[in-house]
Design a protein around this motif. Structure first.
Motif, mmCIF file in Angstrom:
data_model
loop_
_atom_site.group_PDB
_atom_site.id
_atom_site.type_symbol
_atom_site.label_atom_id
_atom_site.label_comp_id
_atom_site.label_asym_id
_atom_site.label_seq_id
_atom_site.Cartn_x
_atom_site.Cartn_y
_atom_site.Cartn_z
ATOM 1 N N VAL A 44 0.865 -1.165 0.000
ATOM 2 C CA VAL A 44 0.000 0.000 0.000
ATOM 3 C C VAL A 44 0.909 1.223 0.000
ATOM 4 N N ILE A 45 0.730 2.098 -0.996
ATOM 5 C CA ILE A 45 1.595 3.279 -1.080
ATOM 6 C C ILE A 45 0.836 4.584 -0.824
ATOM 7 N N LEU A 46 -0.508 4.491 -0.775
ATOM 8 C CA LEU A 46 -1.305 5.693 -0.554
ATOM 9 C C LEU A 46 -2.695 5.296 -0.070
ATOM 10 N N SER A 47 -3.165 5.963 0.974
ATOM 11 C CA SER A 47 -4.548 5.771 1.413
ATOM 12 C C SER A 47 -5.230 7.130 1.442
ATOM 13 N N GLY A 48 -6.484 7.127 1.012
ATOM 14 C CA GLY A 48 -7.276 8.349 1.016
ATOM 15 C C GLY A 48 -8.514 8.163 1.867
ATOM 16 N N ILE A 49 -8.768 9.105 2.768
ATOM 17 C CA ILE A 49 -9.899 9.019 3.686
ATOM 18 C C ILE A 49 -10.650 10.343 3.649
ATOM 19 N N LEU A 50 -11.926 10.284 3.312
ATOM 20 C CA LEU A 50 -12.758 11.483 3.306
ATOM 21 C C LEU A 50 -13.690 11.445 4.504
ATOM 22 N N LEU A 51 -13.688 12.523 5.283
ATOM 23 C CA LEU A 51 -14.550 12.666 6.451
ATOM 24 C C LEU A 51 -15.468 13.862 6.244
ATOM 25 N N ILE A 52 -16.718 13.740 6.660
ATOM 26 C CA ILE A 52 -17.699 14.810 6.501
ATOM 27 C C ILE A 52 -18.006 15.425 7.864
ATOM 28 N N ASP A 53 -17.968 16.748 7.912
ATOM 29 C CA ASP A 53 -18.336 17.485 9.125
ATOM 30 C C ASP A 53 -19.216 18.651 8.700
ATOM 31 N N GLY A 54 -20.530 18.476 8.842
ATOM 32 C CA GLY A 54 -21.460 19.499 8.363
ATOM 33 C C GLY A 54 -21.403 19.589 6.848
ATOM 34 N N GLN A 58 -13.214 16.806 4.600
ATOM 35 C CA GLN A 58 -11.765 16.790 4.803
ATOM 36 C C GLN A 58 -11.202 15.516 4.179
ATOM 37 N N VAL A 59 -10.268 15.685 3.270
ATOM 38 C CA VAL A 59 -9.591 14.548 2.659
ATOM 39 C C VAL A 59 -8.210 14.418 3.295
ATOM 40 N N ILE A 60 -7.981 13.272 3.929
ATOM 41 C CA ILE A 60 -6.686 12.974 4.536
ATOM 42 C C ILE A 60 -6.013 11.898 3.703
ATOM 43 N N GLN A 61 -4.787 12.157 3.282
ATOM 44 C CA GLN A 61 -4.026 11.182 2.504
ATOM 45 C C GLN A 61 -2.712 10.869 3.209
ATOM 46 N N TYR A 62 -2.424 9.576 3.290
ATOM 47 C CA TYR A 62 -1.146 9.116 3.824
ATOM 48 C C TYR A 62 -0.351 8.525 2.663
ATOM 49 N N PHE A 63 0.796 9.121 2.391
ATOM 50 C CA PHE A 63 1.557 8.799 1.178
ATOM 51 C C PHE A 63 2.944 8.281 1.548
ATOM 52 N N ALA A 64 3.286 7.101 1.037
ATOM 53 C CA ALA A 64 4.599 6.501 1.279
ATOM 54 C C ALA A 64 5.608 7.096 0.300
ATOM 55 N N ASP A 65 6.294 8.146 0.729
ATOM 56 C CA ASP A 65 7.284 8.765 -0.157
ATOM 57 C C ASP A 65 8.680 8.168 0.027
ATOM 58 N N GLN A 66 8.780 7.174 0.946
ATOM 59 C CA GLN A 66 10.031 6.455 1.142
ATOM 60 C C GLN A 66 9.750 4.950 1.070
ATOM 61 N N PRO A 67 10.726 4.136 0.686
ATOM 62 C CA PRO A 67 10.489 2.699 0.452
ATOM 63 C C PRO A 67 9.929 1.938 1.656
ATOM 64 N N ASP A 68 10.297 2.330 2.870
ATOM 65 C CA ASP A 68 9.893 1.567 4.050
ATOM 66 C C ASP A 68 8.752 2.224 4.835
ATOM 67 N N ASP A 69 7.940 2.997 4.173
ATOM 68 C CA ASP A 69 6.887 3.759 4.851
ATOM 69 C C ASP A 69 5.580 2.995 5.048
ATOM 70 N N GLU A 70 5.459 1.784 4.490
ATOM 71 C CA GLU A 70 4.155 1.136 4.494
ATOM 72 C C GLU A 70 3.614 0.915 5.911
ATOM 73 N N LYS A 71 4.449 0.488 6.837
ATOM 74 C CA LYS A 71 3.953 0.191 8.186
ATOM 75 C C LYS A 71 3.386 1.439 8.855
#
Length: 331
Positions: A44-54, A58-71
């Motif tokens: 997994v190199i990228l996860s996208g999460i959309l949250l609704i408040d009213g 808000q879109v939160i993205q976690y991006f693996a910009d380094q080889p060992d970032d998956e954990k």
């Protein structure tokens, strides 16, 4: 790992169908990008999460910009998802969630199952759209719904894999922007697609996919002979409990604390081509008022099947009323 957050205004989706099953429960729209299709060999190199408040998304993205970032990416993703009651995905039951589950296990992370409303399965199995559209890919459905103008990215998931390989070699801003944009637009557009449920047999979909009811996750409902058989999970404070049929409680309910599972069996009867159960005896006079408005609830009895036709809506509403009002020893 990079965390990217974007806050934007959005037209809130307001649906009686969604409220009937989910009420005001907090949810997230979820999508992942990976280096391939196999969770055994790919990451997994990228996860996208959309949250609704009213009226704000808000879109939160976690991006693996380094080889060992998956954990650390998975840790952050699972932590964010733990704050909601359910997630909305597109083919997430077959891809995103099993992929995340297997990669999390590889890293020794605890993956707590979360109810997943898979819009692809709802549309694919419970609507006529498969016969209308040449493809049920998310972008095809967006085009059908007139939502194509809401998407800025122009790549596919497969192209995202190739772009990521180039990004890891060069780390250019343009490649990063294009990868993030694809995932960003996927979660926003998926939220905008939710009105499509009006074109589906959503009650049948919920009967098949399961749904949340109080502190319980109904996972499988079937009519076995005359009886209604339901299995699922206890979501909070699981207990060991057994209740066998009595005049006051004419059903069998078994709960297991170790597995968090439950099993409910309600005896039914048959007459003139119809199957029915005594809803009044099970729910009581006060609770049954919540479902008496439905056409298949007659004189305190719930008609579960009538000449081969299953009354999905009434069964679902009956089960929601049962699990939302049941009082066990933990109460």
């Amino acid at each position: 790992m990079k965390k990217i957050t974007d806050t934007l205004s959005i037209q809130v989706f307001d649906s009686r169908l969604m409220k009937q099953y989910f009420g005001e429960r907090p949810f997230a729209v979820f999508d992942i990008e990976t280096t391939g299709l196999s969770p055994v060999y790919c990451k997994v190199i990228l996860s996208g999460i959309l949250l609704i408040d009213g009226t704000t998304a808000q879109v939160i993205q976690y991006f693996a910009d380094q080889p060992d970032d998956e954990k650390i990416l998975l840790e952050a993703t699972l932590q964010t998802l733990s704050q909601v009651d359910y997630i909305i995905t597109y083919n997430g039951r077959h891809f995103d969630i099993p992929f995340v589950e297997k990669r999390a296990k590889k890293h020794g992370l605890v993956f707590h199952p979360t109810y997943n409303l898979d819009l692809y399965q709802v549309v694919s199995s419970h609507s006529p759209l498969r016969q209308v559209l040449p493809s049920l890919k998310q972008k095809s459905l967006e085009q059908f719904c007139g939502l194509s103008d809401g998407r800025d990215d122009e790549i596919s998931g497969g192209e995202s894999v190739a772009l990521y390989e180039r990004y890891m070699a060069a780390h250019t801003f343009d490649l990063e922007r294009r990868i993030l944009l694809h995932n960003h637009d996927d979660v926003i557009q998926l939220y905008r697609l939710l009105p499509i449920i009006a074109k589906t047999d959503f009650h049948r979909a919920m009967y098949k996919q399961g749904f949340l009811a109080g502190d319980y996750w109904i996972q499988k409902t079937v009519l076995h002979g005359h009886d209604l058989h339901v299995t699922g999970l206890q979501l909070t404070s699981p207990i060991d409990f057994i209740s066998f049929p009595t005049d006051a409680k004419p059903y069998t309910l078994i709960m297991n604390r170790a597995s968090r599972s439950f099993e409910l069996q309600i005896p039914g009867q048959s007459e003139v081509g119809a199957l029915y159960l005594d809803a009044l005896a099970i729910l009581g006079e006060e609770t049954i008022r919540e479902i008496e408005k439905y056409p298949s609830v007659v004189n305190g009895y719930l008609i579960t099947q009538d000449h081969g036709l299953i009354n999905y809506m009434e069964i679902n509403c009956f089960l929601k009323a049962f699990f939302e009002t049941i009082c066990l020893p933990k109460c």
